[in-house]
Write a protein that holds these residues in place. Structure first.
Motif, PDB file in Angstrom:
ATOM      1  N   LEU A 129     -38.084  32.279  36.263  1.00  0.00           N
ATOM      2  CA  LEU A 129     -36.790  31.985  36.871  1.00  0.00           C
ATOM      3  C   LEU A 129     -36.714  32.519  38.299  1.00  0.00           C
ATOM      4  N   LEU A 130     -37.279  33.695  38.529  1.00  0.00           N
ATOM      5  CA  LEU A 130     -37.304  34.250  39.881  1.00  0.00           C
ATOM      6  C   LEU A 130     -38.137  33.373  40.812  1.00  0.00           C
ATOM      7  N   ARG A 131     -39.278  32.910  40.334  1.00  0.00           N
ATOM      8  CA  ARG A 131     -40.132  32.035  41.143  1.00  0.00           C
ATOM      9  C   ARG A 131     -39.404  30.728  41.454  1.00  0.00           C
ATOM     10  N   LEU A 132     -38.729  30.187  40.453  1.00  0.00           N
ATOM     11  CA  LEU A 132     -38.005  28.932  40.657  1.00  0.00           C
ATOM     12  C   LEU A 132     -36.890  29.122  41.678  1.00  0.00           C
ATOM     13  N   ALA A 133     -36.183  30.247  41.609  1.00  0.00           N
ATOM     14  CA  ALA A 133     -35.061  30.500  42.519  1.00  0.00           C
ATOM     15  C   ALA A 133     -35.522  30.679  43.962  1.00  0.00           C
ATOM     16  N   ARG A 134     -36.684  31.275  44.162  1.00  0.00           N
ATOM     17  CA  ARG A 134     -37.173  31.515  45.521  1.00  0.00           C
ATOM     18  C   ARG A 134     -37.576  30.224  46.225  1.00  0.00           C
TER      19      ARG A 134
END
Length: 472
Positions: free
Chosen positions: A457-462
């Motif tokens: 989710l963090l990778r997707l948000a960045r």
């Protein structure tokens, strides 16, 4: 007019602003048949496990001891053929149909070479594999036979997976699901006669003699292999005969191109490495579980099969996200790529949260489908209830990774999965298993899946997953 992926892709290429409702309709239209296909695949695993499970715990344990190794070989092939489907999705999104058909032709060559190579490897090591995994001598004969027969069918299972993925990349998720239904029905039919011996059965109030080969565990492997062979040929026949953007009846070269090799290296190799890392970790986990006794081995194997009912929706939506994001990236629409990624990820998390609740409630009933052994049912149900808490974040990691793969960002997926599986799950399982047994192993799994979901989710948000851009 029915809104399909090819129509949506044409609108994206023209720079139109696509309403959210249209985006959601296409996502659902692709996801539902893909989920159905995952349901059928899971049902086939359930049927195999149930038919073998009623022979006894040792039969189940024999398959369980090599199951992680089947994941390893098959996972490597899945990583490679997914990269071909991603290329096709992006080329179709860019309206480069000749290039897409060229990738299909080249994939057929790779299918023959890699599928046969993996089959030869599996057959070559099947005699020694159960011993390497620490299996009890009483389990090794059946485990070796199962793995050898399963390996022999790898070219056809790869064909079925590869060509089904390509059909989904065109926006056709229904045909692969129908082929999966056919394979499931054939698997039941073959297993019924191959696993069981000749016996007396009650049929419409009459006692009849039902013929059977009585081959047990090897019969289960052969039944699945025969069903997969027919499914692989059916998927290939659709691509050969049906009129579609991938119909290879159109003139074209069969030469392996530099661009396909570059894309295979950029996308396929990290995907295969990711699958290998996950599956090899599973092999080590099986090695840890194999020291806990036959009941623990059987409970672990059947609980893994039962959990498939929970995450099948996630993998179905992942398949849809690969096609949707791939075509959006090919059309050079970063805005639509992000929308598809978040829409599909949210769908996956929601559905898997619901299925996690159901799995917690009905864990004993799920386990009783596969076996009548009370000890195996009780232990397996405990494991499922531990795992139920991780399902929403597991869904996030599954679908978000599909979106990233559709954009060509498979290297990041590999790195995140490698860290999560090897750094978190294996380490915790190694520390917890000696003290808490199988409960420790599944607690480690729950913690790791939650960690993995947060990372994706963090990778997707960045948003850096979109920086790879379209393929060559």
């Amino acid at each position: 007019m029915t809104l399909s992926l090819d129509i949506l892709a044409a609108r994206m290429r023209q720079g139109e602003s696509i309403p959210l409702g249209d985006t959601a309709r296409v996502a659902v239209a692709l996801s539902v048949p893909a989920i159905l296909q995952q349901l059928v695949v899971t049902a086939m695993e359930y049927i195999d496990a149930a038919m073998v499970g009623h022979i006894g715990a040792e039969a189940t344990a024999a398959i369980g001891i090599v199951s992680s190794s089947t994941w390893l070989l098959h996972g490597i092939l899945v990583g490679l053929f997914t990269s071909f489907a991603i290329q096709i999705a992006q080329y179709l999104g860019a309206d480069r149909q000749d290039d897409a058909r060229g990738v299909l032709r080249q994939s057929m060559i790779f299918n023959i070479l890699l599928g046969c190579g993996m089959a030869a490897l599996g057959i070559g090591i099947c005699r020694f594999l159960p011993g390497w995994l620490g299996a009890d001598p009483s389990l090794q004969g059946n485990a070796s036979a199962y793995f050898g027969i399963w390996s022999a069918a790898l070219p056809f299972s790869m064909a079925m997976g590869m060509y089904s993925a390509m059909l989904r990349a065109t926006g056709d998720a229904l045909t692969p699901s129908l082929i999966s239904v056919l394979v499931c029905v054939l698997d039941i039919f073959f297993n019924f006669f191959l696993i069981n011996p000749t016996r007396e059965m009650e049929l419409f109030g009459q006692t009849v003699t039902m013929f059977g080969f009585g081959w047990g565990v090897p019969g289960a492997a052969l039944g699945t292999a025969l069903a997969t062979l027919i499914g692989g040929l059916a998927a290939l026949a659709v691509l050969l005969l049906r009129e579609s953007p991938l119909a290879i009846r159109y003139p074209g070269s069969w030469k392996i191109t530099r661009s396909c090799l570059i894309n295979l290296w950029r996308v396929g190799v990290p995907l295969a490495a990711e699958r290998a890392a996950l599956s090899s970790a599973q092999v080590l986990l099986v090695r840890i579980v194999s020291q806990l006794g036959t009941v623990a081995i059987a409970a672990n194997s059947l609980a893994v099969s039962a959990e498939g009912l929970c995450y099948m929706a996630g993998y179905g939506i992942q398949d849809a996200s690969i096609a949707l994001v791939g075509q959006a990236v090919g059309a050079h629409r970063r805005d639509m790529s992000k929308r598809f990624a978040w829409l599909c990820t949210g769908m996956g998390m929601g559905i898997m949260a619901l299925s996690g609740v159901l799995m917690w409630l009905f864990a004993p009933a799920l386990m009783s489908i596969f076996t009548a052994d009370a000890a195996v049912i009780a232990l397996g149900a405990q494991m499922l209830r531990i795992e139920a808490f991780a399902e929403p974040m597991f869904g996030a990691s599954i679908v978000a990774s599909g979106a990233m793969q559709g954009a060509g960002d498979s290297t990041a997926c590999f790195v995140l999965n490698l860290f999560s599986m090897w750094g978190v799950r294996l380490t915790l399982a190694f520390l917890l298993a000696p003290r808490f047994g199988l409960t420790g192993v599944w607690t480690a799994m729950c913690v790791e899946l939650c960690t993995r979901g947060v990372l994706f989710l963090l990778r997707l948000a960045r948003g850096k997953w979109l920086e790879r851009g379209a393929l060559a």
